[in-house]
Design a protein around this motif. Structure first.
Motif, PDB file in Angstrom:
ATOM      1  N   ILE A  92       0.820  -1.213   0.000  1.00 47.44           N
ATOM      2  CA  ILE A  92       0.000   0.000   0.000  1.00 47.44           C
ATOM      3  C   ILE A  92       0.857   1.269   0.000  1.00 47.44           C
ATOM      4  O   ILE A  92       0.447   2.306  -0.510  1.00 47.44           O
ATOM      5  N   LEU A  93       2.065   1.186   0.546  1.00 44.11           N
ATOM      6  CA  LEU A  93       2.943   2.362   0.555  1.00 44.11           C
ATOM      7  C   LEU A  93       3.339   2.779  -0.854  1.00 44.11           C
ATOM      8  O   LEU A  93       3.635   3.947  -1.102  1.00 44.11           O
ATOM      9  N   GLU A  94       3.328   1.828  -1.790  1.00 46.59           N
ATOM     10  CA  GLU A  94       3.671   2.141  -3.180  1.00 46.59           C
ATOM     11  C   GLU A  94       2.628   3.054  -3.825  1.00 46.59           C
ATOM     12  O   GLU A  94       2.913   3.710  -4.822  1.00 46.59           O
ATOM     13  N   GLN A  95       1.438   3.106  -3.241  1.00 43.74           N
ATOM     14  CA  GLN A  95       0.377   3.969  -3.754  1.00 43.74           C
ATOM     15  C   GLN A  95       0.498   5.397  -3.219  1.00 43.74           C
ATOM     16  O   GLN A  95      -0.206   6.282  -3.677  1.00 43.74           O
ATOM     17  N   MET A  96       1.378   5.593  -2.248  1.00 44.34           N
ATOM     18  CA  MET A  96       1.520   6.904  -1.617  1.00 44.34           C
ATOM     19  C   MET A  96       2.663   7.681  -2.257  1.00 44.34           C
ATOM     20  O   MET A  96       3.618   7.106  -2.757  1.00 44.34           O
ATOM     21  N   ALA A  97       2.547   8.989  -2.176  1.00 40.98           N
ATOM     22  CA  ALA A  97       3.605   9.853  -2.685  1.00 40.98           C
ATOM     23  C   ALA A  97       4.869   9.637  -1.850  1.00 40.98           C
ATOM     24  O   ALA A  97       4.786   9.491  -0.624  1.00 40.98           O
ATOM     25  N   PRO A  98       6.022   9.614  -2.500  1.00 42.24           N
ATOM     26  CA  PRO A  98       7.271   9.402  -1.761  1.00 42.24           C
ATOM     27  C   PRO A  98       7.493  10.399  -0.625  1.00 42.24           C
ATOM     28  O   PRO A  98       8.013  10.034   0.427  1.00 42.24           O
ATOM     29  N   ASP A  99       7.067  11.659  -0.801  1.00 39.70           N
ATOM     30  CA  ASP A  99       7.248  12.637   0.275  1.00 39.70           C
ATOM     31  C   ASP A  99       6.353  12.318   1.474  1.00 39.70           C
ATOM     32  O   ASP A  99       6.722  12.582   2.613  1.00 39.70           O
ATOM     33  N   HIS A 100       5.178  11.722   1.225  1.00 41.10           N
ATOM     34  CA  HIS A 100       4.299  11.317   2.328  1.00 41.10           C
ATOM     35  C   HIS A 100       4.939  10.172   3.119  1.00 41.10           C
ATOM     36  O   HIS A 100       4.932  10.178   4.355  1.00 41.10           O
TER      37      HIS A 100
END
Length: 148
Positions: A92-100
């Motif tokens: 699920i982290l792959e769906q988040m913006a890298p800065d987030h």
């Protein structure tokens, strides 16, 4: 503000789903006089996460359900506990913006994401006979981030 349908779906999955599993298994565990329930909560339920109020509210509900049910079943041989992970390295982290994701890592005193195996190890202990005097408790798996 959330769309009502989104709010209800998040609550249904993350809180009502946990309730339904407990409702199904607790009578069986109580009848046999032994059992371990390990609910998966989140640090979001303890801290509140900006822009995730439905998720935070649902996970806070899981924490309260765990505490209540743990006390209700304390003398029955059935223990009920929860884990409250911080950010864990999952797809699920792959769906988040890298800065987030970087912001989440920055909140961790250990300076990293948790690993799924670390959460699993805590759950395994809580589900084992070695866990014999903890019920209604919340175990943080947060790299030192939790403050209470």
């Amino acid at each position: 503000a959330f769309d009502d349908a989104v709010w209800q779906r998040v609550i249904a999955i993350n809180l009502v789903g946990v309730y339904n599993v407990c409702k199904a298994v607790v009578p069986v565990l109580r009848t046999q006089g032994y059992g371990r329930v390990v609910n998966i909560a989140s640090l979001a339920g303890k801290e509140g996460t900006p822009n995730a109020s439905a998720y935070s509210a649902a996970k806070a509900g899981v924490l309260a359900l765990t505490k209540s049910l743990g006390k209700e079943l304390a003398g029955s041989g059935v223990l009920v506990n929860a884990v409250a992970p911080a950010a864990v390295r999952t797809p699920i982290l792959e769906q988040m913006a890298p800065d987030h994701v970087a912001t989440m890592v920055a909140k961790s005193p250990m300076g990293r994401l948790g690993e799924p195996e670390e959460i699993a190890a805590q759950v395994l202990w809580l589900a084992s006979d070695a866990c014999s005097f903890s019920t209604g408790a919340v175990f943080d798996v947060s790299g030192g981030r939790a403050t209470y």
